[in-house]
Design a protein around this motif. Structure first.
Motif, PDB file in Angstrom:
ATOM      1  N   VAL A  18     -67.268  43.743  -7.288  1.00 46.70           N
ATOM      2  CA  VAL A  18     -66.730  45.163  -6.959  1.00 46.70           C
ATOM      3  C   VAL A  18     -66.103  44.974  -5.350  1.00 46.70           C
ATOM      4  CG1 VAL A  18     -67.226  47.315  -6.718  1.00 46.70           C
ATOM      5  CG2 VAL A  18     -68.575  45.862  -8.097  1.00 46.70           C
ATOM      6  N   VAL A  19     -64.965  45.676  -5.314  1.00 48.32           N
ATOM      7  CA  VAL A  19     -64.271  45.959  -3.955  1.00 48.32           C
ATOM      8  C   VAL A  19     -64.754  47.289  -3.645  1.00 48.32           C
ATOM      9  CG1 VAL A  19     -62.334  46.031  -2.661  1.00 48.32           C
ATOM     10  CG2 VAL A  19     -62.449  44.636  -4.552  1.00 48.32           C
ATOM     11  N   ALA A  20     -65.363  47.285  -2.434  1.00 49.53           N
ATOM     12  CA  ALA A  20     -65.698  48.597  -1.887  1.00 49.53           C
ATOM     13  C   ALA A  20     -64.900  48.849  -0.534  1.00 49.53           C
ATOM     14  CB  ALA A  20     -67.047  48.366  -1.353  1.00 49.53           C
ATOM     15  N   LEU A  21     -64.080  50.070  -0.757  1.00 47.80           N
ATOM     16  CA  LEU A  21     -63.307  50.557   0.380  1.00 47.80           C
ATOM     17  C   LEU A  21     -64.526  51.512   0.995  1.00 47.80           C
ATOM     18  CD1 LEU A  21     -59.908  51.850  -0.871  1.00 47.80           C
ATOM     19  CD2 LEU A  21     -60.434  49.639   0.544  1.00 47.80           C
ATOM     20  N   THR A  22     -64.604  50.958   2.359  1.00 50.34           N
ATOM     21  CA  THR A  22     -65.503  51.773   3.169  1.00 50.34           C
ATOM     22  C   THR A  22     -64.773  52.702   4.111  1.00 50.34           C
ATOM     23  OG1 THR A  22     -65.519  49.997   4.726  1.00 50.34           O
ATOM     24  CG2 THR A  22     -67.260  49.821   3.123  1.00 50.34           C
ATOM     25  N   LYS A  23     -65.620  53.703   4.795  1.00 47.62           N
ATOM     26  CA  LYS A  23     -64.801  54.470   5.923  1.00 47.62           C
ATOM     27  C   LYS A  23     -64.076  55.290   5.248  1.00 47.62           C
ATOM     28  CE  LYS A  23     -65.867  51.005   9.457  1.00 47.62           C
ATOM     29  NZ  LYS A  23     -65.582  50.109  10.407  1.00 47.62           N
ATOM     30  N   ALA A  51     -60.827  43.812 -10.391  1.00 50.39           N
ATOM     31  CA  ALA A  51     -62.329  44.259 -10.234  1.00 50.39           C
ATOM     32  C   ALA A  51     -61.902  45.974  -9.653  1.00 50.39           C
ATOM     33  CB  ALA A  51     -62.631  43.603  -9.043  1.00 50.39           C
ATOM     34  N   PRO A  52     -62.997  46.640 -10.255  1.00 48.28           N
ATOM     35  CA  PRO A  52     -62.839  47.965  -9.629  1.00 48.28           C
ATOM     36  C   PRO A  52     -62.827  48.303  -8.063  1.00 48.28           C
ATOM     37  CG  PRO A  52     -64.929  47.755 -10.562  1.00 48.28           C
ATOM     38  CD  PRO A  52     -64.158  46.468 -10.840  1.00 48.28           C
ATOM     39  N   VAL A  53     -61.880  49.086  -7.479  1.00 47.11           N
ATOM     40  CA  VAL A  53     -61.931  49.430  -6.289  1.00 47.11           C
ATOM     41  C   VAL A  53     -62.497  50.655  -5.934  1.00 47.11           C
ATOM     42  CG1 VAL A  53     -60.338  49.518  -4.156  1.00 47.11           C
ATOM     43  CG2 VAL A  53     -59.607  47.949  -5.954  1.00 47.11           C
ATOM     44  N   MET A  54     -63.741  50.841  -5.344  1.00 46.72           N
ATOM     45  CA  MET A  54     -64.421  51.999  -5.448  1.00 46.72           C
ATOM     46  C   MET A  54     -64.483  52.442  -3.605  1.00 46.72           C
ATOM     47  SD  MET A  54     -67.683  51.133  -8.008  1.00 46.72           S
ATOM     48  CE  MET A  54     -67.698  52.673  -8.077  1.00 46.72           C
ATOM     49  N   GLU A  55     -64.232  53.740  -3.534  1.00 43.28           N
ATOM     50  CA  GLU A  55     -64.046  54.351  -2.362  1.00 43.28           C
ATOM     51  C   GLU A  55     -65.540  54.674  -1.965  1.00 43.28           C
ATOM     52  OE1 GLU A  55     -61.046  57.207  -2.198  1.00 43.28           O
ATOM     53  OE2 GLU A  55     -59.380  55.779  -2.834  1.00 43.28           O
ATOM     54  N   THR A  56     -65.893  54.533  -0.853  1.00 43.69           N
ATOM     55  CA  THR A  56     -67.265  54.742  -0.270  1.00 43.69           C
ATOM     56  C   THR A  56     -67.216  55.451   1.319  1.00 43.69           C
ATOM     57  OG1 THR A  56     -68.035  52.543   0.773  1.00 43.69           O
ATOM     58  CG2 THR A  56     -68.272  52.922  -1.600  1.00 43.69           C
ATOM     59  N   SER A  57     -68.417  56.046   1.494  1.00 44.08           N
ATOM     60  CA  SER A  57     -68.600  56.357   2.759  1.00 44.08           C
ATOM     61  C   SER A  57     -70.208  56.491   3.248  1.00 44.08           C
ATOM     62  CB  SER A  57     -68.014  57.701   3.076  1.00 44.08           C
ATOM     63  OG  SER A  57     -68.354  58.241   4.503  1.00 44.08           O
ATOM     64  N   VAL A  58     -70.521  55.981   4.048  1.00 41.73           N
ATOM     65  CA  VAL A  58     -71.989  55.888   4.342  1.00 41.73           C
ATOM     66  C   VAL A  58     -72.314  57.222   5.376  1.00 41.73           C
ATOM     67  CG1 VAL A  58     -72.147  53.354   4.125  1.00 41.73           C
ATOM     68  CG2 VAL A  58     -71.706  54.440   6.345  1.00 41.73           C
ATOM     69  N   VAL A  59     -71.257  57.630   5.737  1.00 42.58           N
ATOM     70  CA  VAL A  59     -71.480  59.020   6.394  1.00 42.58           C
ATOM     71  C   VAL A  59     -71.588  60.219   5.529  1.00 42.58           C
ATOM     72  CG1 VAL A  59     -70.462  60.545   8.136  1.00 42.58           C
ATOM     73  CG2 VAL A  59     -70.285  58.037   8.453  1.00 42.58           C
ATOM     74  N   ASP A  88     -74.360  35.642  -7.867  1.00 46.51           N
ATOM     75  CA  ASP A  88     -73.723  36.145  -9.145  1.00 46.51           C
ATOM     76  C   ASP A  88     -72.692  36.954  -8.939  1.00 46.51           C
ATOM     77  OD1 ASP A  88     -76.102  34.820 -11.007  1.00 46.51           O
ATOM     78  OD2 ASP A  88     -77.053  35.910  -9.499  1.00 46.51           O
ATOM     79  N   LEU A  89     -72.643  37.936  -8.149  1.00 48.18           N
ATOM     80  CA  LEU A  89     -71.568  38.839  -8.048  1.00 48.18           C
ATOM     81  C   LEU A  89     -71.206  38.958  -6.565  1.00 48.18           C
ATOM     82  CD1 LEU A  89     -70.651  40.627 -10.466  1.00 48.18           C
ATOM     83  CD2 LEU A  89     -72.102  42.287  -9.814  1.00 48.18           C
ATOM     84  N   ALA A  90     -69.832  39.180  -6.465  1.00 51.47           N
ATOM     85  CA  ALA A  90     -69.329  39.396  -5.000  1.00 51.47           C
ATOM     86  C   ALA A  90     -69.220  41.086  -4.605  1.00 51.47           C
ATOM     87  CB  ALA A  90     -68.048  38.714  -5.037  1.00 51.47           C
ATOM     88  N   LEU A  91     -69.750  41.533  -3.407  1.00 47.93           N
ATOM     89  CA  LEU A  91     -69.220  42.738  -2.998  1.00 47.93           C
ATOM     90  C   LEU A  91     -68.333  42.619  -1.996  1.00 47.93           C
ATOM     91  CD1 LEU A  91     -69.592  45.865  -2.996  1.00 47.93           C
ATOM     92  CD2 LEU A  91     -71.822  45.434  -1.964  1.00 47.93           C
ATOM     93  N   LEU A  92     -66.971  42.658  -2.258  1.00 51.37           N
ATOM     94  CA  LEU A  92     -66.030  42.524  -1.045  1.00 51.37           C
ATOM     95  C   LEU A  92     -65.728  43.779  -0.491  1.00 51.37           C
ATOM     96  CD1 LEU A  92     -63.793  40.754  -0.029  1.00 51.37           C
ATOM     97  CD2 LEU A  92     -62.202  41.369  -1.482  1.00 51.37           C
ATOM     98  N   VAL A  93     -66.026  44.144   0.862  1.00 47.01           N
ATOM     99  CA  VAL A  93     -66.168  45.186   1.454  1.00 47.01           C
ATOM    100  C   VAL A  93     -64.703  45.093   2.282  1.00 47.01           C
ATOM    101  CG1 VAL A  93     -67.158  46.465   3.388  1.00 47.01           C
ATOM    102  CG2 VAL A  93     -68.437  45.128   1.562  1.00 47.01           C
ATOM    103  N   GLY A 134     -73.708  39.256  -3.024  1.00 47.54           N
ATOM    104  CA  GLY A 134     -73.546  38.686  -1.993  1.00 47.54           C
ATOM    105  C   GLY A 134     -72.268  39.629  -1.305  1.00 47.54           C
ATOM    106  N   THR A 135     -72.473  39.976  -0.167  1.00 42.37           N
ATOM    107  CA  THR A 135     -71.314  40.549   0.332  1.00 42.37           C
ATOM    108  C   THR A 135     -70.234  39.738   0.961  1.00 42.37           C
ATOM    109  OG1 THR A 135     -72.317  40.641   2.775  1.00 42.37           O
ATOM    110  CG2 THR A 135     -72.854  42.384   1.381  1.00 42.37           C
ATOM    111  N   ALA A 136     -69.079  40.210   1.382  1.00 40.70           N
ATOM    112  CA  ALA A 136     -67.960  39.533   1.725  1.00 40.70           C
ATOM    113  C   ALA A 136     -67.057  40.302   2.675  1.00 40.70           C
ATOM    114  CB  ALA A 136     -67.282  38.513   0.732  1.00 40.70           C
ATOM    115  N   GLY A 137     -66.282  39.845   3.606  1.00 47.09           N
ATOM    116  CA  GLY A 137     -65.278  40.762   4.245  1.00 47.09           C
ATOM    117  C   GLY A 137     -65.343  40.531   5.845  1.00 47.09           C
ATOM    118  N   HIS A 138     -64.479  41.294   6.358  1.00 47.46           N
ATOM    119  CA  HIS A 138     -64.043  40.812   7.917  1.00 47.46           C
ATOM    120  C   HIS A 138     -65.114  41.768   8.695  1.00 47.46           C
ATOM    121  CE1 HIS A 138     -60.886  40.042  10.682  1.00 47.46           C
ATOM    122  NE2 HIS A 138     -60.972  41.134  11.523  1.00 47.46           N
ATOM    123  N   ILE A 139     -65.073  41.323   9.936  1.00 51.31           N
ATOM    124  CA  ILE A 139     -66.240  42.000  10.837  1.00 51.31           C
ATOM    125  C   ILE A 139     -65.861  43.383  11.090  1.00 51.31           C
ATOM    126  CG2 ILE A 139     -64.546  41.321  12.800  1.00 51.31           C
ATOM    127  CD1 ILE A 139     -67.273  40.860  14.389  1.00 51.31           C
TER     128      ILE A 139
END
Length: 353
Positions: free
Chosen positions: A108-113, A141-149, A76-81, A4-9
């Protein structure tokens, strides 16, 4: 299993789900027009050796926290964005509190952008993230840096989600069937279809089920998972169930399908109730709140021995509901105020009747 995702708009939850699964979970025209998630979205994620797991994408806007709650239960698992250019925001904190109250075991914490900031700013955001998750299920939890670009970190994130899901204990299928309903719609030639996450037990096309509210027996016309016919739905799977003789107006989010003969609805529950430590005031005796359990939301009075319930306090209480609810011992729930709409606490059901 369910992620399940979670996080600010506007922190990139839906874009990240699309990068992981190839599915755009924003399906409503208004969601496309406004560029925000309003309703729950669902996507299948293929992971090596695990097969297909479900991903629930939730809204991040404060006005849709009740919808987020309907999607967050049963994961079962949170994906905090968290967007790297903005960092921790108000809904990040509220969603994190909700995950804690619901007993989510990790994630997992995903750092987007990440492509929009420099290394120095990224280091500051990571430091802030580590601080805010302390004392929550995502501490450490692991903090993972991501970019969809650029595609940065997407495969690594898939690998980490797979690793954590493999480490979770499997849910037992030897239990009573229950599936909270999060969507209901009509399909031409099929009739009314309801969807949800199977919380416990198993169901197949010949199962005898009851639908609450209303306590009515229902007959199944078919069972699917992720768009394909399934002989059996197991705990922790996304399911779609076609119901015979049930109009789409007779069922909606907040309903629940259960195994015949083993369940009852009640207007009085006993529970251990806890208020969050940062709640600005005590919960007054018999004060009305909104209680969220599964996809169900009802009005409730919290009747605790000893009077008002203070911030950070946990105490046994009776929950007197304005509408009967199906629950069982061990269920976790969340309490919110109606005005201003705020998450104030939650608890665990001790006696559902």
């Amino acid at each position: 299993m369910i992620i399940g995702t979670a996080g600010h708009i506007d922190h990139g939850k839906t874009a990240l789900v699309r990068a992981l699964t190839g599915v755009d979970t924003d399906r409503l025209p208004e969601e496309k027009r406004r560029g925000i998630t309003i309703e729950l979205g669902f996507a299948p994620l293929q992971l090596d050796t695990l097969g297909t797991v479900g991903v629930v994408d939730v809204p991040g806007h404060e006005a849709f926290v009740r919808t987020m709650l309907a999607g967050a239960t049963g994961i079962d698992l949170a994906l905090l964005v968290i967007a790297a250019d903005e960092g921790v925001m108000p809904q990040t904190r509220e969603h994190l509190a909700i995950l804690s109250l619901l007993g989510v075991r990790g994630g997992v914490v995903a750092l987007t952008k990440r492509d929009t900031i420099d290394d120095e700013w990224a280091a500051l955001v990571r430091e802030d993230v580590h601080a805010v998750v302390q004392g929550t299920p995502l501490a450490g939890a692991p903090v993972m840096e991501t970019s969809v670009v650029s595609g940065l970190g997407i495969q690594a994130l898939r690998g980490e989600l797979r690793r954590q899901l493999l480490a979770l204990p499997a849910r037992s299928s030897r239990d009573l069937f229950r599936m909270p309903i999060d969507r209901a719609f009509s399909v031409k030639g099929t009739g009314t279809v309801v969807t949800g996450t199977v919380w416990s037990g198993t169901v197949s096309a010949d199962s005898a089920l009851r639908l609450y509210p209303g306590d009515r027996a229902v007959r199944l016309r078919g069972v699917q998972s992720h768009g394909s016919a399934a002989p059996v739905l197991y705990p922790g799977t996304r399911g779609a169930i076609a119901l015979a003789g049930v109009g789409v107006d007779d069922v909606s989010r907040g309903g629940v399908l259960v195994e015949e003969g083993a369940w009852t609805a009640s207007r009085v529950l006993r529970a251990d109730v806890a208020l969050l430590p940062d709640v600005p005031r005590a919960l007054r005796p018999r004060e009305w709140v909104r209680l969220h359990l599964g996809t169900t939301e009802v009005g409730a009075r919290v009747v605790a021995a000893g009077g008002a319930l203070a911030a950070g306090e946990t105490r046994g209480a009776r929950l007197v509901l304005d509408t009967p609810m199906v629950a069982r011992a061990g269920d976790r729930f969340v309490l919110r105020l109606s005005s201003p709409p705020t998450t104030i606490g939650g608890g665990i059901i001790v006696d559902p009747a």
